[in-house]
Design a protein around this motif. Structure first.
Motif, PDB file in Angstrom:
ATOM      1  N   UNK A   1       1.184  25.155 -29.305  1.00 27.09           N
ATOM      2  CA  UNK A   1       1.664  26.536 -29.004  1.00 27.09           C
ATOM      3  C   UNK A   1       1.152  27.000 -27.696  1.00 27.09           C
ATOM      4  N   UNK A   2      -0.117  26.312 -27.066  1.00 29.20           N
ATOM      5  CA  UNK A   2      -0.620  26.757 -25.564  1.00 29.20           C
ATOM      6  C   UNK A   2      -0.181  25.804 -24.535  1.00 29.20           C
ATOM      7  N   UNK A   3       0.953  24.971 -24.740  1.00 33.16           N
ATOM      8  CA  UNK A   3       1.448  24.224 -23.530  1.00 33.16           C
ATOM      9  C   UNK A   3       1.841  25.136 -22.568  1.00 33.16           C
ATOM     10  N   UNK A   4       1.490  24.976 -21.228  1.00 35.95           N
ATOM     11  CA  UNK A   4       1.975  25.814 -20.094  1.00 35.95           C
ATOM     12  C   UNK A   4       0.999  27.039 -19.887  1.00 35.95           C
ATOM     13  N   UNK A   5       0.056  27.468 -20.645  1.00 38.78           N
ATOM     14  CA  UNK A   5      -0.767  28.666 -20.626  1.00 38.78           C
ATOM     15  C   UNK A   5      -2.080  28.122 -19.742  1.00 38.78           C
ATOM     16  N   UNK A   6      -2.446  29.096 -18.822  1.00 35.82           N
ATOM     17  CA  UNK A   6      -3.553  29.053 -18.297  1.00 35.82           C
ATOM     18  C   UNK A   6      -4.957  29.148 -19.022  1.00 35.82           C
TER      19      UNK A   6
ATOM     20  N   UNK B   1      -7.273  31.327 -19.285  1.00 38.01           N
ATOM     21  CA  UNK B   1      -7.492  32.600 -20.036  1.00 38.01           C
ATOM     22  C   UNK B   1      -6.443  32.975 -20.943  1.00 38.01           C
ATOM     23  N   UNK B   2      -5.144  32.573 -20.727  1.00 35.60           N
ATOM     24  CA  UNK B   2      -4.004  32.907 -21.803  1.00 35.60           C
ATOM     25  C   UNK B   2      -4.413  32.022 -23.011  1.00 35.60           C
ATOM     26  N   UNK B   3      -4.775  30.662 -22.856  1.00 38.51           N
ATOM     27  CA  UNK B   3      -4.926  30.116 -24.273  1.00 38.51           C
ATOM     28  C   UNK B   3      -6.241  30.655 -24.869  1.00 38.51           C
ATOM     29  N   UNK B   4      -7.334  31.184 -24.243  1.00 37.05           N
ATOM     30  CA  UNK B   4      -8.291  31.753 -24.978  1.00 37.05           C
ATOM     31  C   UNK B   4      -8.018  33.053 -25.795  1.00 37.05           C
ATOM     32  N   UNK B   5      -7.010  33.757 -25.012  1.00 36.95           N
ATOM     33  CA  UNK B   5      -6.456  35.027 -25.582  1.00 36.95           C
ATOM     34  C   UNK B   5      -5.606  34.799 -26.607  1.00 36.95           C
ATOM     35  N   UNK B   6      -4.940  33.791 -26.496  1.00 37.23           N
ATOM     36  CA  UNK B   6      -3.738  33.429 -27.750  1.00 37.23           C
ATOM     37  C   UNK B   6      -4.334  32.987 -28.754  1.00 37.23           C
ATOM     38  N   UNK B   7      -5.623  32.204 -28.767  1.00 38.91           N
ATOM     39  CA  UNK B   7      -6.390  31.606 -29.863  1.00 38.91           C
ATOM     40  C   UNK B   7      -7.243  32.973 -30.511  1.00 38.91           C
ATOM     41  N   UNK B   8      -7.482  33.801 -29.911  1.00 44.21           N
ATOM     42  CA  UNK B   8      -8.263  35.215 -30.461  1.00 44.21           C
ATOM     43  C   UNK B   8      -7.290  35.802 -31.240  1.00 44.21           C
ATOM     44  N   UNK B   9      -5.956  35.958 -30.892  1.00 45.20           N
ATOM     45  CA  UNK B   9      -5.058  36.527 -31.551  1.00 45.20           C
ATOM     46  C   UNK B   9      -4.712  35.883 -32.774  1.00 45.20           C
ATOM     47  N   UNK B  10      -4.344  34.341 -32.859  1.00 42.12           N
ATOM     48  CA  UNK B  10      -4.258  33.654 -33.925  1.00 42.12           C
ATOM     49  C   UNK B  10      -5.425  33.810 -34.708  1.00 42.12           C
ATOM     50  N   UNK B  11      -6.495  33.745 -34.423  1.00 46.93           N
ATOM     51  CA  UNK B  11      -7.644  33.863 -35.376  1.00 46.93           C
ATOM     52  C   UNK B  11      -7.661  35.244 -36.144  1.00 46.93           C
ATOM     53  N   UNK B  12      -7.182  36.282 -35.444  1.00 47.43           N
ATOM     54  CA  UNK B  12      -7.109  37.611 -35.945  1.00 47.43           C
ATOM     55  C   UNK B  12      -5.921  37.675 -37.026  1.00 47.43           C
ATOM     56  N   UNK B  13      -4.921  36.790 -36.725  1.00 46.73           N
ATOM     57  CA  UNK B  13      -3.808  36.639 -37.719  1.00 46.73           C
ATOM     58  C   UNK B  13      -4.141  36.088 -39.254  1.00 46.73           C
ATOM     59  N   UNK B  14      -5.136  34.973 -38.974  1.00 45.49           N
ATOM     60  CA  UNK B  14      -5.600  34.291 -40.233  1.00 45.49           C
ATOM     61  C   UNK B  14      -6.500  35.330 -40.838  1.00 45.49           C
ATOM     62  N   UNK B  15      -7.282  36.169 -40.296  1.00 47.22           N
ATOM     63  CA  UNK B  15      -7.996  37.217 -41.160  1.00 47.22           C
ATOM     64  C   UNK B  15      -7.287  38.029 -41.882  1.00 47.22           C
ATOM     65  N   UNK B  16      -6.192  38.316 -41.533  1.00 42.15           N
ATOM     66  CA  UNK B  16      -5.363  38.968 -42.351  1.00 42.15           C
ATOM     67  C   UNK B  16      -4.727  38.491 -43.413  1.00 42.15           C
ATOM     68  N   UNK B  17      -5.032  36.924 -43.723  1.00 42.99           N
ATOM     69  CA  UNK B  17      -4.374  36.372 -44.830  1.00 42.99           C
ATOM     70  C   UNK B  17      -3.417  35.456 -44.345  1.00 42.99           C
ATOM     71  N   UNK B  18      -2.686  35.626 -43.384  1.00 43.15           N
ATOM     72  CA  UNK B  18      -1.704  34.681 -42.853  1.00 43.15           C
ATOM     73  C   UNK B  18      -2.478  33.079 -42.693  1.00 43.15           C
ATOM     74  N   UNK B  19      -1.441  32.307 -43.069  1.00 46.83           N
ATOM     75  CA  UNK B  19      -1.955  30.833 -42.935  1.00 46.83           C
ATOM     76  C   UNK B  19      -1.473  30.450 -41.753  1.00 46.83           C
ATOM     77  N   UNK B  20      -1.999  29.567 -40.965  1.00 45.46           N
ATOM     78  CA  UNK B  20      -1.593  28.990 -39.761  1.00 45.46           C
ATOM     79  C   UNK B  20      -1.856  27.336 -39.797  1.00 45.46           C
ATOM     80  N   UNK B  21      -0.610  26.874 -39.373  1.00 44.37           N
ATOM     81  CA  UNK B  21      -0.704  25.413 -39.186  1.00 44.37           C
ATOM     82  C   UNK B  21      -0.180  25.080 -37.605  1.00 44.37           C
ATOM     83  N   UNK B  22      -1.099  24.321 -36.946  1.00 47.17           N
ATOM     84  CA  UNK B  22      -0.587  24.034 -35.776  1.00 47.17           C
ATOM     85  C   UNK B  22      -0.663  22.608 -35.239  1.00 47.17           C
ATOM     86  N   UNK B  23       0.209  21.984 -34.637  1.00 45.02           N
ATOM     87  CA  UNK B  23       0.257  20.736 -34.166  1.00 45.02           C
ATOM     88  C   UNK B  23      -0.202  20.640 -32.532  1.00 45.02           C
TER      89      UNK B  23
END
Length: 315
Positions: A170-175, A177-199
């Motif tokens: 998911x973070x291919x091509x991101x710098x 800062x963008x990668x850190x922000x992306x994962x903060x967002x994904x962590x917040x998604x998981x807190x709502x009960x969403x499951x996340x699977x990433x390769x």
């Protein structure tokens, strides 16, 4: 990126139902065995990393999970149902590394087109805000950077308000800062009960953000457990300490403290290095050595565990 909101209440999936379950699945392409008795389970709210060298079978596993490939044997389901039904219900969002984005339209138009194909979806403006691309609404897709395109793919994945997000690199091509922000967002998604699977091939990302990690090779599971336990079990730790006198004395003391533990002890000049698991006792023994100083206890990384399981060629 906008704070995560709870998935809509119209989808009443019991919390005990696995978001994704692949059970003893095998798949061959001619003489090539892509999956060999492969099993994987992802629970609601879980963030799980799928790791393995090229050719390990990661893509095949994800394709089978999404109903894009049919296994030769075994079973797979999403939220206790077949993939087609789960995806039609909007339970699953997919973010791929590359896909067929329309390049000659604006970002907003691209999302409008995708949303029009869905039975139900979140407002386009809402997912653009969540993915941090509101300012790109009028920009043509072909003018986006790699990281910006990946955010568009994230927005597409969020359109159905899914309970499971599947992310492929998911973070291919991101710098950074963008990668850190992306994962903060994904962590917040998981807190709502969403499951996340990433390769991913970024092992540092898996170590930092995945609560659980599955490592595979040649279509088989090599390890599947919490990321921290995997690091401790397969990579161990390192204890370094310096001794003012002859390090041989420290070596002898450490060897006595070692007992039957599986510790590797090395002495080099004034430095003593201990490698192994559960090194708290070794650290306490080292602190009692007269003339000992500069003790450093370092937990091994996920990368070290990965190399031990897969081998150097896996990198």
């Amino acid at each position: 990126m906008r704070e995560a909101k709870l998935p809509t209440g119209r989808r009443l999936i019991p919390e005990v139902t696995p978001a994704l379950e692949i059970d003893n699945t095998s798949k061959s392409f001619g003489s090539t065995r892509a999956l060999d008795g492969f099993s994987m389970r992802v629970m609601p709210g879980e963030v799980m990393a799928l790791l393995g060298p090229n050719g390990a079978g990661k893509t095949t596993a994800l394709d089978i999970a999404l109903g894009l490939q049919t296994p030769d044997s075994g079973s797979t389901n999403l939220f206790g149902m077949d993939a087609r039904r789960a995806i039609t219900m909007g339970l699953v969002g997919v973010v791929q590394q590359t896909d067929g984005l329309l390049t000659d339209v604006s970002v907003k138009t691209m999302l409008d087109i995708v949303a029009s194909t869905m039975r139900d979806n979140q407002p386009v403006e809402a997912v653009m805000e969540a993915a941090g691309i509101t300012h790109l609404a009028k920009r043509k897709v072909r003018k986006l950077s790699g990281g910006e395109r990946q955010r568009v793919r994230l927005a597409i994945g969020l359109l159905p308000d899914p309970l499971l997000l599947i992310l492929d690199e998911p973070t291919t091509g991101m710098d950074v800062n963008a990668r850190a922000e992306f994962w903060q967002f994904i962590a917040a998604q998981a807190e709502t009960g969403r499951a996340v699977l990433f390769a991913t091939h970024y092992l540092a990302e898996a170590q930092q953000y995945a609560k659980r990690t599955l490592i595979m090779r040649a279509g088989k599971v090599l390890a599947d457990e919490s990321t921290d336990d995997l690091r401790r079990k397969y990579a161990g730790s390192q204890l370094r300490i310096f001794h003012e006198g002859d390090a041989a004395a420290a070596f002898t003391h450490m060897a006595q403290a070692r007992g039957s533990r599986d510790w590797l002890i090395e002495a080099d000049g004034q430095r003593v290095l201990v490698k192994g698991h559960d090194l708290d006792d070794a650290a306490r023994a080292a602190l009692n050595l007269p003339g000992a100083h500069d003790l450093e206890l370092r937990e091994s990384s996920l990368e070290e565990a990965y190399v031990r399981l897969v081998g150097e060629e896996g990198n």
